[in-house]
Design an enzyme around this catalytic site. Structure first.
Site, short mmCIF file in Angstrom:
data_model
loop_
_atom_site.label_atom_id
_atom_site.label_comp_id
_atom_site.label_asym_id
_atom_site.label_seq_id
_atom_site.Cartn_x
_atom_site.Cartn_y
_atom_site.Cartn_z
N CYS A 161 1.31 -1.81 -2.46
CA CYS A 161 1.78 -0.50 -2.03
C CYS A 161 3.29 -0.39 -2.19
CB CYS A 161 1.33 -0.24 -0.59
SG CYS A 161 1.68 1.43 0.03
N HIS A 179 -7.50 2.81 -0.47
CA HIS A 179 -6.15 2.28 -0.49
C HIS A 179 -5.93 1.34 0.70
CE1 HIS A 179 -1.76 2.73 -1.49
NE2 HIS A 179 -1.67 2.28 -0.26
N ASP A 187 -8.24 6.55 -3.76
CA ASP A 187 -6.85 6.27 -3.45
C ASP A 187 -6.04 7.55 -3.63
OD1 ASP A 187 -4.23 5.40 -3.20
OD2 ASP A 187 -4.58 3.52 -4.27
#
Length: 249
Positions: A138, A216, A184
């Site tokens: 991320c 995600h 996501d």
């Protein structure tokens, strides 16, 4: 026009399950940043393998991230996870905090301090035979993409990335693995396919994992009691490990 492909961290980046376990690494200061250090039980091969672990907004000292760093260390890597959040993480913020704004501010600071930390890492661990790899989850993805563009690592990997645009993929010069979830909102299907198109056109060395049934954050904060989530998390880590072993052998 430089199109955004992986957007800013949002709600899906701020939630997830806290795992349990007994971390085996230690924390030491490197280049002005407290850093999680996990070392392999034995050195595999004739040279040192150093894996840079660029964490999500939960930080490299979050139990989930510590355990994942320990896993990579058990596979023969010296793993280094810098705390570029300086002790303040997403889980510490009040519920009504502007978390996306916080992430943007933290990114600015992290970009400033990362080069000094990296120089200190190379001074401490660098040798003629040292092989560097880097994984970013991320928030950590753009740091990996910068290293992939510079050609300063053997290979990179990113999982459910944020803060990426087309140029990050255009500029890739080293092997790159993408570990992605089917769902996501930060790095949606259209963006993932655009990233792949760029890598194909440029004849880049790449691999893309896409896991169904997860969202995600699956690679660091998935629920191990849910079979699909557990398998995806473990297979993501295994795939990244094998990718790095391939290029750092």
């Amino acid at each position: 026009m430089n199109t955004t492909l992986a957007g800013s961290p949002s709600t899906c980046c701020f939630t997830g399950l806290k795992h349990t376990g007994d971390p085996e690494g230690r924390i030491e200061s490197i280049g002005g940043l407290n850093t999680y250090v996990a070392e392999p039980p034995t050195t595999l091969g004739s040279h040192r393998k150093v894996l840079l672990y660029l964490s999500d907004v939960f930080g490299s000292f979050f139990i989930n991230n510590k355990l994942l760093q320990d896993y990579f260390a058990s596979c023969g890597f010296v793993v280094l996870g810098p705390d570029y959040f300086f002790g303040q993480y997403i889980q510490d913020l009040p519920e009504d905090a502007d978390k996306p704004a916080w992430a943007h501010k933290k990114l600015e600071t992290a970009i400033e301090v990362f080069p000094k930390w990296l120089d200190a890492v190379k001074a401490k661990y660098g040798a003629e035979t040292t092989k560097y790899t880097a994984v970013g989850y991320c928030f950590g993805a753009p740091f990996v993409m910068g290293l992939v563009a510079e050609g300063s690592i053997e290979a990179g990997a990113i999982a459910h990335p944020a803060f990426l645009d087309e140029k990050h993929f255009e500029n890739a010069t080293r092997p790159l693995l993408l570990s992605c979830s089917e769902v996501d909102i930060t790095f949606p299907l259209e963006a993932r396919r655009r990233a792949e198109d760029i890598l194909v056109r440029n004849k880049s060395s790449y691999c893309i994992q896409v896991f169904s049934g997860v969202e995600h954050g699956f690679a660091t904060r998935g629920n191990p009691d849910v079979p699909d989530q557990r398998w995806a998390k473990e297979e993501s880590a295994r795939g990244i490990k094998e990718w790095f072993l391939r290029f750092s052998a």
